[in-house]
Design an enzyme around this catalytic site. Structure first.
Site, short mmCIF file in Angstrom:
data_model
loop_
_atom_site.label_atom_id
_atom_site.label_comp_id
_atom_site.label_asym_id
_atom_site.label_seq_id
_atom_site.Cartn_x
_atom_site.Cartn_y
_atom_site.Cartn_z
N SER A 154 0.84 -1.20 0.00
CA SER A 154 0.00 0.00 0.00
C SER A 154 0.88 1.25 0.00
CB SER A 154 -0.96 -0.06 1.20
OG SER A 154 -1.99 0.88 1.04
N ASP A 232 -10.26 -5.55 -3.31
CA ASP A 232 -9.63 -4.54 -2.43
C ASP A 232 -10.46 -3.25 -2.50
OD1 ASP A 232 -8.01 -2.42 -1.53
OD2 ASP A 232 -6.17 -3.46 -2.13
N HIS A 269 -7.30 -6.04 0.65
CA HIS A 269 -6.11 -5.21 0.90
C HIS A 269 -5.27 -5.72 2.08
CE1 HIS A 269 -4.15 -1.37 -0.01
NE2 HIS A 269 -4.06 -1.09 1.26
#
Lengths: 291, 291
Positions: A154, A232, A269
């Site tokens: 991320s 996600d 995620h």
């Protein structure tokens, strides 16, 4: 000059050793900084080992990667060290830094701040690219810093890609990312971070801190692997934009051997996703670290 | 009769699915109970999969095992489900149950309490051996409960060994343990738990809840694997006593193919240790679950 490292704890794992250190960080304006280092059992003064740097995402610390990532087993079997830095300075005492989860503490964005309000402390780029290798080397820990690669998740995927693409002497041999923030000058997380940390805001960021902008103008050969999950929510909210990065890479004539972007059906995620592909990523980097 | 399961969350991981459920548990006196279940991708109504039950240690919940244990990857590649129950009832409201970390909440010791103060709620043995298979089967989740094995850590290692050795119809095909409390009637943790939960105290526990006592009088063939670390402080404090279990097993003529106890140099009591040997244990059980 930074102070020497202080060992906080050490645990044997996968035949190697996972050690937490702290030290007074010059790059972070004299604040105390923590990091974790996994050293495989084959490391010794006569056998310095290559190293992978893992950059974690928003709200994380130096702990999330090794606790949840399932990286240590593959790294151990490949004889590769892993460095887990923190994601931001801690305790700078800047007004407002603890208000939001996506800005300030826990959200350093792996840049060097130019806004005077943050520039004394928020220098995670220098902390990771220069300071940590220097203090770890000075401590006599047997790592071969000429064989270094970088990956992250991320915000940390953004950090890994941008540090890889912007490092002047090709400091890293390869880069990979899980669910990276791939085009941060075009997403809310990046816009907020750059507006806060950089005097020149988003425009300044385009020069140094946006992987899509950097790959578009890059001329060197690269080794990049990206995975993201189709379930996600941040991907769906256009915070990640991996397609933009892929398009820029293909437009710049990078083929699928140099830049591989994989969409993984049904994954979200989280570290459930990361741990699933952890072994893949470590082996990807081993190709270059052990070449 | 217990109420049906309620799905709390679900995440794709290692091609399978990790789901958290809750339900109103009859065995635990009507309290709400959580558990996690990993189902590999090959599970389907026409292909029920074998299952490993993982029992966590003192202070843990249903989450520690899958977050830190590194079990899902090996289970996925073997096509085996893993059930992660909680370690005790939650919210029974019994006076004193939240005072100590090694008794009461988070420390159910995998027994059925006979002390009236606890007996309405502290029935983790029945919860795990009978109730969870029943409610999961009733929910139509494709697990083959005839192919079931059990493992655990510390207090959960005690649970795994005692549930394996005491189950009347050989409910479990094999048992393994990391750093198990192997002779709890002779260590402080066990003495305290049994004095509190059982009307007959330690004497009552010898009949049902002490792996060393149980292996000494067992007549059936067994499949048991135990690992412990030599740097484990609880081992050094004589809370684990794996040597007692090993001696009792050898005295009862179990050889190293039936009972294997391995001391692992330099490892401590933590999940750093567990994750290192997670794959070993899953593969040990696969031998029997897939036979």
């Amino acid at each position: 000059m930074s102070d020497p490292l202080e060992k906080v704890s050490s645990n044997k794992s996968f035949e190697g050793e996972l050690t937490k250190y702290k030290f007074k960080s010059a790059a972070l304006g004299g604040l105390s900084a923590n990091f974790n280092l996994f050293l495989p059992t084959n490391a010794s003064p006569s056998n310095k080992v290559p190293v992978l740097v893992y950059l974690a995402g928003l709200t994380c610390t130096e702990d999330n990667g090794f606790v949840k990532g399932s990286f240590l087993g593959p790294a151990s079997s490949q004889g590769i060290a892993i460095l887990f830095p923190d994601t931001s300075p801690r305790g700078a005492g800047i007004q407002g830094e603890d208000v939001d989860w996506d800005f300030g503490t826990g959200a350093g964005f792996y840049l060097n701040a130019t806004n005077p309000k943050f520039s004394a402390h928020y220098n995670m780029y220098t902390h990771i690219a220069l300071e940590l290798p220097t203090v770890i080397e000075a401590a006599g820990i047997p790592i071969d810093w000429k064989r270094q690669s970088i990956f992250g998740h991320s915000m940390g995927g953004h950090g890994a890609l941008t540090m890889y693409l912007s490092s002047p002497q090709k400091q890293y041999r390869s880069a990979s990312a899980f669910s990276p923030v791939s085009n941060p000058t075009k997403c809310p997380w990046g816009e907020k971070a750059f507006a806060g940390y950089l005097q020149g805001g988003v425009e300044e960021a385009k020069e140094k801190y946006d992987a899509t902008e950097l790959i578009a103008k890059n001329k060197e050969p690269v080794h990049i692997l990206i995975d993201f999950g189709t379930a996600d929510n941040f991907y769906k909210q256009n915070q990640l934009l991996p397609e933009n990065f892929l398009k820029a890479a293909r437009d710049a004539n990078y083929d699928e051997f140099q830049v591989r972007v994989r969409s993984q059906e049904g994954y979200d995620h989280s570290y459930y996703f990361i741990s699933t592909f952890a072994s893949d990523h470590v082996h990807f980097h081993a190709n270059f670290l052990k070449a």
